[in-house]
Design an enzyme around this catalytic site. Structure first.
Site, PDB file in Angstrom:
ATOM      1  N   ARG A 499     -72.978 -60.068  60.242  1.00 34.62           N
ATOM      2  CA  ARG A 499     -73.914 -60.200  61.354  1.00 34.62           C
ATOM      3  C   ARG A 499     -75.277 -59.609  61.017  1.00 34.62           C
ATOM      4  O   ARG A 499     -76.323 -60.160  61.370  1.00 34.62           O
ATOM      5  CB  ARG A 499     -73.351 -59.509  62.595  1.00 34.62           C
ATOM      6  CG  ARG A 499     -74.277 -59.523  63.808  1.00 34.62           C
ATOM      7  CD  ARG A 499     -74.491 -60.909  64.353  1.00 34.62           C
ATOM      8  NE  ARG A 499     -75.324 -60.885  65.547  1.00 34.62           N
ATOM      9  CZ  ARG A 499     -75.547 -61.933  66.319  1.00 34.62           C
ATOM     10  NH1 ARG A 499     -75.009 -63.094  66.016  1.00 34.62           N
ATOM     11  NH2 ARG A 499     -76.323 -61.828  67.387  1.00 34.62           N
ATOM     12  N   GLU A 500     -75.284 -58.494  60.320  1.00 33.60           N
ATOM     13  CA  GLU A 500     -76.533 -57.786  60.040  1.00 33.60           C
ATOM     14  C   GLU A 500     -77.414 -58.531  59.045  1.00 33.60           C
ATOM     15  O   GLU A 500     -78.620 -58.654  59.246  1.00 33.60           O
ATOM     16  CB  GLU A 500     -76.238 -56.384  59.498  1.00 33.60           C
ATOM     17  CG  GLU A 500     -75.696 -55.410  60.533  1.00 33.60           C
ATOM     18  CD  GLU A 500     -76.776 -54.871  61.453  1.00 33.60           C
ATOM     19  OE1 GLU A 500     -77.943 -55.253  61.308  1.00 33.60           O
ATOM     20  OE2 GLU A 500     -76.435 -54.058  62.333  1.00 33.60           O
ATOM     21  N   SER A 501     -76.825 -58.989  57.950  1.00 30.06           N
ATOM     22  CA  SER A 501     -77.640 -59.491  56.841  1.00 30.06           C
ATOM     23  C   SER A 501     -77.237 -60.870  56.353  1.00 30.06           C
ATOM     24  O   SER A 501     -77.865 -61.384  55.425  1.00 30.06           O
ATOM     25  CB  SER A 501     -77.549 -58.518  55.660  1.00 30.06           C
ATOM     26  OG  SER A 501     -76.217 -58.506  55.136  1.00 30.06           O
ATOM     27  N   TYR A 606     -74.412 -59.159  69.691  1.00 34.67           N
ATOM     28  CA  TYR A 606     -74.014 -58.497  68.450  1.00 34.67           C
ATOM     29  C   TYR A 606     -72.563 -58.034  68.521  1.00 34.67           C
ATOM     30  O   TYR A 606     -71.761 -58.294  67.616  1.00 34.67           O
ATOM     31  CB  TYR A 606     -74.942 -57.306  68.218  1.00 34.67           C
ATOM     32  CG  TYR A 606     -74.680 -56.508  66.966  1.00 34.67           C
ATOM     33  CD1 TYR A 606     -75.335 -56.822  65.783  1.00 34.67           C
ATOM     34  CD2 TYR A 606     -73.816 -55.416  66.967  1.00 34.67           C
ATOM     35  CE1 TYR A 606     -75.119 -56.075  64.628  1.00 34.67           C
ATOM     36  CE2 TYR A 606     -73.592 -54.677  65.825  1.00 34.67           C
ATOM     37  CZ  TYR A 606     -74.253 -55.008  64.661  1.00 34.67           C
ATOM     38  OH  TYR A 606     -74.023 -54.271  63.523  1.00 34.67           O
TER      39      TYR A 606
END
Length: 649
Positions: A499-501, A606
């Site tokens: 999810r972050e990168s 998120y």
């Protein structure tokens, strides 16, 4: 370096790709010459370029690009168009078109600009050049585009001056448009622009300026300023829209009271009226202003805005108004209403109201691969629906893709140390090719162990069900090692990194977060000290193994802070523990209501994504079998989501 992927051991490079490449010695020699030539072209050192050595190289177009760019605006449109046509399958074509539009526009060569343009370009400066070029041949379109660019509460690039000056001279931008821009600048706090634009208005607008100055001192004076602003009331809409926006943000309840007094007697256009009422409804719902509720409920059907309807459903959920949940969900557009999120909440509402249709709605939600789809499956005690597509690609298609010029250029750019350009080539091709070729490109990226390009390929080509590619096996050993070391679910770590990168180890966010797990340098420094490590610094934190080690330790701290609850910990990883602590003070008790009550849309999405992603990662590790896989632990499903969730420290 990335660790060995799991389930699929080391794979050789594509045989077809190797057949398409020159021998090692030839490649080394040609690549060295190209690397030198590209640097020389960037430096405009044309004498240093060995044209014979790069003539047949896959990247020769990159040197030609810099040479032609350097000749603009002197280069002819025929030369520019020939380059665009010759490189139509490369980002070079679009880049050259943009450069030519800028250069011809700056030089005032508008016919040449239109000859190479392909509709409205991107970027404000180029758009201003484009509409300036249309002033002669299509004045109506030029005026419409120019007025849209003018309508901004901040300064526009100098490139816009010729367009704006001509439109003002022609009366296409008149005092009414100057006033509207002035009010936008006032709303944005651009006092210098407010003064500049005010000096361009005649004395006929003195009363309008006085009204704005009065509101600048006291927004509540909005009911006491004249309702007719400017000559023939042409400035009323802009002033009241700007002032009501600020008043609504400052005091939503008082702003609505003022609007209810003003609205019946105010002659403004429908666009400004809609803008004012949208703001009032939005802030009333976000801030849960009780006295405004009846008005909001009355105006929402007329505003017909999906985002506002969603907000109203969330307010009904917070109130446990299950009848309201059903009533407002019924107003969602069909496509939105079919999403697992709303099928789930309709099921919850029906269940609370004792309706036998609840299980059917849960079943519809459970058909989808998402947080709420998985939550619905848990409710029905059935396996998760992964909806996993076949990702097999035949050998003929593999050979075709290996020989694709865009793939050849990507490989060549990587060989000469240009990963950024390689990504541009690859992603542009993935978005352009047919679905079959996109599948083959994803297969190629998978076999080449390019996890970041692989994930982005699935996004560019919208391969949403190609789960093995969307959720690759990269860095598994590091996730397992540091998950065990810090007593953190490794699949949760994978979900966070995805999810972050999107599995890009060099990802940099606008606020400075870095690497796979998007750590802020300060956080990385703090965690490394606790672990007895040297501070990795801004670049060391990009190393995947270090990033995963520090990220797993940090999420481990959050899990401990929230007594093992990964929902709260994941929210804290995204929004910060201080915010989550505050949210838990008044949070609802059930897990699903807690997630829906998170006030930040980004954090709400998120948390849902990370928990759903961890299900997918674990299921793929089990060859796609979801039996025995649980999105939430029993404790996470049964916890009271309130202040008691905080560990005592």
């Amino acid at each position: 370096m990335p660790s060995t992927p799991f389930r699929i051991p080391w794979k050789p490079l594509l045989t077809a790709a190797l057949l398409c490449l020159p021998t090692a010695g030839q490649a080394q020699s040609g690549d060295d010459a190209m690397r030198d030539a590209l640097q020389a072209a960037r430096d405009k050192d044309w004498q240093a370029i060995d044209r014979a050595a790069i003539a047949d190289h896959a990247l020769a177009g990159y040197v030609d690009y810099h040479r032609l760019k350097a000749r603009l605006p002197g280069a002819t449109t025929r030369e520019v168009q020939a380059f665009i046509d010759a490189n139509a399958d490369s980002p070079l074509a679009g880049w050259m078109r943009g450069q030519a539009i800028s250069a011809y526009g700056e030089a005032g060569r508008y016919q040449d600009l239109l000859a190479v343009a392909d509709g409205e370009p991107g970027g404000t400066a180029r758009q201003c050049h484009y509409y300036a070029a249309l002033l002669g041949s299509d004045p109506a379109t030029a005026a419409e585009g120019g007025r849209a660019l003018w309508r901004a509460g901040h300064s526009q690039p100098d490139a816009c001056d010729p367009l704006f000056n001509t439109l003002r001279a022609r009366g296409e931008i008149g005092p009414e448009q100057v006033w509207e821009r002035l009010t936008l600048a006032w709303q944005a706090g651009e006092t210098g622009m407010v003064g500049y634009l005010g000096r361009q208005l005649s004395d006929d607008w003195a009363g309008a300026r006085a009204a704005l100055e009065r509101l600048d001192d006291d927004l509540s004076a909005i009911t006491r300023v004249p309702s007719c602003i400017g000559p023939d009331c042409r400035g009323s809409g802009a002033l009241f829209a700007a002032a009501m926006h600020d008043y609504t943000r400052a005091d939503t309840e008082a702003a609505l009271a003022a609007w209810r007094r003003l609205s019946p007697q105010l002659g403004i256009d429908e666009a400004h009226r809609h803008e004012i009422e949208h703001d009032l409804a939005f802030y009333s719902l976000v801030r849960d202003v009780g006295p405004n509720r009846d008005w909001v409920d009355g105006v929402l059907p007329r505003l017909d805005d999906t985002d506002l309807t969603v907000l109203r459903i969330r307010v009904a959920l917070a109130d446990r108004d299950w009848g309201g949940v059903l009533a407002w969900a019924d107003r969602l557009p069909a496509e939105e209403a079919s999403d697992a999120r709303w099928q789930y909440w309709q099921a919850r509402a029906l269940e609370q109201l004792g309706d036998d249709g609840a299980n059917a709605a849960y079943a519809r939600a459970a058909e989808q691969r998402s947080f709420y789809g998985f939550a619905a499956a848990d409710h029905l005690d059935q396996p998760y629906a992964l909806n996993r597509a076949d990702t097999s690609v035949d050998e003929a298609r593999r050979q075709e893709i290996a020989a694709l010029p865009a793939v050849q250029r990507t490989e060549a750019l990587l060989r000469i140390g240009e990963p950024g350009l390689a990504n541009s080539e690859w992603y542009a091709a993935a978005a352009r090719v047919s679905p079959d070729r996109a599948m083959a490109m994803a297969d190629y990226a998978s076999r080449r162990d390019w996890p970041a390009r692989l994930v982005q390929t699935t996004i560019a080509a919208q391969l949403w069900d190609a789960l093995e590619w969307r959720f690759p096996e990269a860095y598994r050993d590091d996730f397992l090692q540091w998950g065990r070391r810090h007593d953190v679910d490794p699949y949760l770590l994978m979900g966070i990194a995805r999810r972050e990168s999107a599995y890009n180890p060099e990802a940099l966010s606008p606020v400075g977060a870095r690497g796979l797990m998007q750590l802020m340098p300060g956080t990385a420094s703090q965690v490394s000290r606790k672990l007895g490590m040297a501070d990795p610094g801004r670049f060391g934190v990009l190393e995947p193994a270090i990033n995963i080690r520090l990220g797993s330790a940090y999420i481990g701290e959050m899990i401990e802070r929230y007594r093992g609850n990964r929902l709260a910990a994941t929210a804290a990883y995204n929004a910060g523990p201080g915010r989550v602590d505050r949210w838990l003070r008044d949070a609802p008790q059930q897990f699903d209501l807690f997630v829906e009550s998170i006030p930040f849309r980004e954090t709400r999405r998120y948390v849902q994504a990370v928990l759903a992603y961890r299900v997918i990662f674990e299921s793929l590790a089990n060859d796609g079998d979801t039996r025995g896989v649980a999105m939430l632990t029993p404790a996470e499903r049964q916890d009271d989501y309130n202040g008691s969730l905080l560990a005592r420290r």
